[in-house]
Design a protein around this motif. Structure first.
Motif, PDB file in Angstrom:
ATOM      1  N   LYS A 235      -4.245   0.058 -16.495  1.00 50.44           N
ATOM      2  CA  LYS A 235      -4.737  -1.332 -16.484  1.00 50.44           C
ATOM      3  C   LYS A 235      -5.217  -1.817 -15.123  1.00 50.44           C
ATOM      4  O   LYS A 235      -5.780  -2.898 -15.012  1.00 50.44           O
ATOM      5  CB  LYS A 235      -3.655  -2.272 -17.018  1.00 50.44           C
ATOM      6  N   ASN A 236      -4.931  -1.073 -14.072  1.00 48.42           N
ATOM      7  CA  ASN A 236      -5.369  -1.480 -12.727  1.00 48.42           C
ATOM      8  C   ASN A 236      -4.870  -2.886 -12.386  1.00 48.42           C
ATOM      9  O   ASN A 236      -5.618  -3.738 -11.919  1.00 48.42           O
ATOM     10  CB  ASN A 236      -6.903  -1.405 -12.637  1.00 48.42           C
ATOM     11  N   GLY A 237      -3.583  -3.114 -12.647  1.00 45.47           N
ATOM     12  CA  GLY A 237      -3.032  -4.453 -12.455  1.00 45.47           C
ATOM     13  C   GLY A 237      -2.378  -4.684 -11.111  1.00 45.47           C
ATOM     14  O   GLY A 237      -1.782  -5.744 -10.889  1.00 45.47           O
ATOM     15  N   THR A 238      -2.456  -3.711 -10.200  1.00 45.71           N
ATOM     16  CA  THR A 238      -1.816  -3.860  -8.889  1.00 45.71           C
ATOM     17  C   THR A 238      -2.822  -4.365  -7.852  1.00 45.71           C
ATOM     18  O   THR A 238      -4.017  -4.449  -8.107  1.00 45.71           O
ATOM     19  CB  THR A 238      -1.204  -2.530  -8.430  1.00 45.71           C
ATOM     20  N   SER A 239      -2.329  -4.645  -6.665  1.00 46.16           N
ATOM     21  CA  SER A 239      -3.173  -5.282  -5.646  1.00 46.16           C
ATOM     22  C   SER A 239      -3.990  -4.305  -4.814  1.00 46.16           C
ATOM     23  O   SER A 239      -5.007  -4.673  -4.241  1.00 46.16           O
ATOM     24  CB  SER A 239      -2.300  -6.112  -4.702  1.00 46.16           C
ATOM     25  N   PHE A 240      -3.537  -3.051  -4.720  1.00 48.89           N
ATOM     26  CA  PHE A 240      -4.146  -2.051  -3.838  1.00 48.89           C
ATOM     27  C   PHE A 240      -4.148  -2.510  -2.373  1.00 48.89           C
ATOM     28  O   PHE A 240      -4.968  -2.078  -1.577  1.00 48.89           O
ATOM     29  CB  PHE A 240      -5.575  -1.701  -4.277  1.00 48.89           C
ATOM     30  N   LEU A 241      -3.216  -3.383  -2.023  1.00 48.64           N
ATOM     31  CA  LEU A 241      -3.146  -3.882  -0.648  1.00 48.64           C
ATOM     32  C   LEU A 241      -2.153  -3.118   0.218  1.00 48.64           C
ATOM     33  O   LEU A 241      -2.042  -3.390   1.413  1.00 48.64           O
ATOM     34  CB  LEU A 241      -2.771  -5.371  -0.649  1.00 48.64           C
ATOM     35  N   SER A 242      -1.432  -2.162  -0.373  1.00 50.64           N
ATOM     36  CA  SER A 242      -0.400  -1.465   0.406  1.00 50.64           C
ATOM     37  C   SER A 242      -0.998  -0.736   1.607  1.00 50.64           C
ATOM     38  O   SER A 242      -0.394  -0.700   2.683  1.00 50.64           O
ATOM     39  CB  SER A 242       0.371  -0.477  -0.481  1.00 50.64           C
ATOM     40  N   MET A 243      -2.189  -0.163   1.454  1.00 53.66           N
ATOM     41  CA  MET A 243      -2.835   0.520   2.575  1.00 53.66           C
ATOM     42  C   MET A 243      -3.209  -0.460   3.675  1.00 53.66           C
ATOM     43  O   MET A 243      -3.058  -0.181   4.872  1.00 53.66           O
ATOM     44  CB  MET A 243      -4.095   1.256   2.098  1.00 53.66           C
ATOM     45  N   HIS A 244      -3.691  -1.624   3.271  1.00 62.07           N
ATOM     46  CA  HIS A 244      -4.128  -2.621   4.253  1.00 62.07           C
ATOM     47  C   HIS A 244      -2.932  -3.242   4.988  1.00 62.07           C
ATOM     48  O   HIS A 244      -3.021  -3.518   6.192  1.00 62.07           O
ATOM     49  CB  HIS A 244      -4.972  -3.685   3.566  1.00 62.07           C
ATOM     50  N   LEU A 245      -1.831  -3.426   4.288  1.00 63.79           N
ATOM     51  CA  LEU A 245      -0.628  -3.904   4.961  1.00 63.79           C
ATOM     52  C   LEU A 245      -0.056  -2.822   5.866  1.00 63.79           C
ATOM     53  O   LEU A 245       0.450  -3.106   6.955  1.00 63.79           O
ATOM     54  CB  LEU A 245       0.417  -4.339   3.928  1.00 63.79           C
ATOM     55  N   ARG A 246      -0.146  -1.583   5.432  1.00 60.81           N
ATOM     56  CA  ARG A 246       0.377  -0.471   6.235  1.00 60.81           C
ATOM     57  C   ARG A 246      -0.337  -0.357   7.574  1.00 60.81           C
ATOM     58  O   ARG A 246       0.283  -0.137   8.618  1.00 60.81           O
ATOM     59  CB  ARG A 246       0.231   0.847   5.444  1.00 60.81           C
ATOM     60  N   PHE A 247      -1.662  -0.507   7.563  1.00 60.66           N
ATOM     61  CA  PHE A 247      -2.428  -0.334   8.799  1.00 60.66           C
ATOM     62  C   PHE A 247      -2.818  -1.667   9.438  1.00 60.66           C
ATOM     63  O   PHE A 247      -3.496  -1.703  10.458  1.00 60.66           O
ATOM     64  CB  PHE A 247      -3.673   0.514   8.531  1.00 60.66           C
ATOM     65  N   GLY A 248      -2.388  -2.745   8.814  1.00 57.31           N
ATOM     66  CA  GLY A 248      -2.568  -4.050   9.436  1.00 57.31           C
ATOM     67  C   GLY A 248      -3.984  -4.574   9.429  1.00 57.31           C
ATOM     68  O   GLY A 248      -4.332  -5.402  10.269  1.00 57.31           O
TER      69      GLY A 248
END
Length: 465
Positions: A235-248
């Protein structure tokens, strides 16, 4: 804090200019700021894969930062080397009086920063580090007896009790204070990936600040349904922001400000995930032994079977359990894995294959695009029942049941296990149960390497010893 004529802003896990605490402080207390990033050779030399996606993500994010600076007539210094040597050298070269940076919580980074600070002291150069990755860290959230929490829910409750809008205030900076290009032209960013020993590779998630903001914007249409849809793989219901938070490329304060605009159960659950991230960072700081062994030290005595053949099949997605194989194949292809799938494959490795969680943790550490030591370690120890507030050892995920519940049509499995594309929505979760009734040849798909029910009992027995 005194004012400085020239300061260095050392970027690490904070690849953005906006809402960067250290940069904001440097901007306030300095006349001129030299932006610096170091490709740390100590870290990079340990990476076996020379097409490492994380290096690509960092490289491309820095290129975007450099372009933004160039558009304003400013420059950025990028170095490959040992920061313990290079930071003092750069400070002396440009007569900088202070290094500004944001704190890191991993043991290597803590020790590295101490060495950098000691080297700078010999030249009367100051070193200032600031909290930026998290809202609360280290000793910010403690029990009444001043001891750290080891269970998430009371930690979360105390976190929520202590937080207020002031913690989400965004930080500004003055672009005019960045060093002009002509003043640092000898050290400008001007090399390619090959010069640091890596090759270009494709990325599932676009890097950089612009992509992070776009990702956040796209999540706005999904966050209210996050509680209902986040666990469904197709369903692609997640934010996919974990990479962006990881690298700031985006800040934790921006993430919370965004979530606070919504008052749904989905927003509440997503904020809980952000708090889990801080919980694990706190655990790593207070219990550094988890980097090398189990949080529950008695679990270091578990006699894992560690069959190498099973481990190799798990890594390659050849276990005969469709949801496991689909998850691992997708992971190998992209470097990303859905959070529930991480729990399922981790439980399967430890409780079905009886393999030490540290082997799985290491494989993820080598390949996860959003790899973060504290979260990766915390997640693996949770699944293996060796960590703080972990899954009880007698609760073992049934991969078939998880597959039926969260990929009911088999859409995710069919996408990554094409050998099973002809199976219907009932057969696909455990095709060999229906092999006599299938109109599909299973010779290209492996038989299950273990029997789940038997392995579950063996796993429970392991923990009881």
């Amino acid at each position: 804090m005194m004012n400085f004529k020239t300061s260095i802003m050392w970027f690490r896990r904070d690849l953005r200019f906006f809402d960067n605490v250290a940069l904001s402080k440097a901007s306030f207390f300095s006349e001129k700021i030299i932006p610096v990033f170091i490709f740390d050779e100590i870290i990079l030399k340990k990476l076996k894969n020379k097409r490492d996606r994380r290096v690509q993500f960092i490289f491309d994010s820095i290129k975007e930062m450099k372009q933004e600076l160039n558009n304003n007539g400013k420059g950025m210094i990028v170095i490959y080397g040992d920061p313990v040597v290079e930071i003092p050298k750069m400070a002396l070269k440009y007569n900088a009086q202070c290094i500004f940076t944001n704190e890191d919580y991993e043991e290597y980074a803590i020790q590295r920063d101490k060495l950098v600070e000691n080297n700078l002291k010999q030249h009367q150069i100051e070193f200032k580090s600031f909290k930026d990755q998290v809202i609360f860290d280290k000793n910010d959230i403690l029990k009444s007896n001043k001891q750290p929490y080891v269970v998430f829910t009371p930690y979360k409750n105390e976190w929520l009790k202590n937080v207020n809008e002031s913690y989400f205030k965004l930080n500004s900076f003055d672009m005019n204070k960045m060093m002009p290009i002509e003043s640092i032209k000898d050290d400008l960013f001007n090399f390619e990936m090959q010069k640091i020993g890596f090759q270009n590779t494709d990325l599932l998630v676009k890097p950089g600040r612009k992509a992070a903001l776009n990702c956040l914007n796209q999540f706005s249409s999904k966050i209210n349904l996050y509680a209902q849809e986040r666990d469904f793989f197709a369903k692609n219901g997640t934010s996919f922001l974990s990479m962006h938070l990881r690298f700031g490329t985006i800040s934790i304060r921006e993430a919370f400000q965004f979530a606070n605009h919504y008052h749904s159960e989905g927003a509440k659950i997503w904020k809980n995930e952000l708090i889990w991230r801080e919980f694990y960072k706190m655990i790593l700081f207070h219990f550094p032994h988890v980097e090398k062994g189990a949080f529950k030290k008695e679990c270091d005595n578990i006699k894992w079977e560690n069959k190498e053949e099973y481990f190799e099949k798990w890594k390659k997605g050849l276990t005969g359990f469709p949801i496991i194989d689909a998850a691992m194949r997708y992971f190998n292809e992209t470097g990303w894995m859905h959070n529930r799938l991480r729990m399922i494959v981790a439980s399967f490795l430890t409780k079905d294959l009886l393999i030490d969680y540290k082997k799985g943790e290491e494989y993820f550490a080598e390949n996860l695009l959003d790899f973060d030591l504290s979260s990766n370690n915390g997640g693996w120890q949770w699944s293996a029942s060796t960590g703080c507030d972990a899954q009880p050892y007698f609760r073992v995920f049934n991969p078939e049941a998880q597959s039926i519940k969260f990929d009911p049509s088999g859409a995710f499995i069919k996408q990554h296990c094409p050998e099973l594309i002809a199976c219907d929505s009932k057969q696909i979760h455990s095709p060999y149960q229906y092999q006599n009734n299938l109109f599909v040849n299973l010779k290209n798909y492996p038989k299950p390497i273990v029997e789940h029910d038997k392995q579950r009992l063996k796993a429970i027995a392991l923990f009881k010893k």
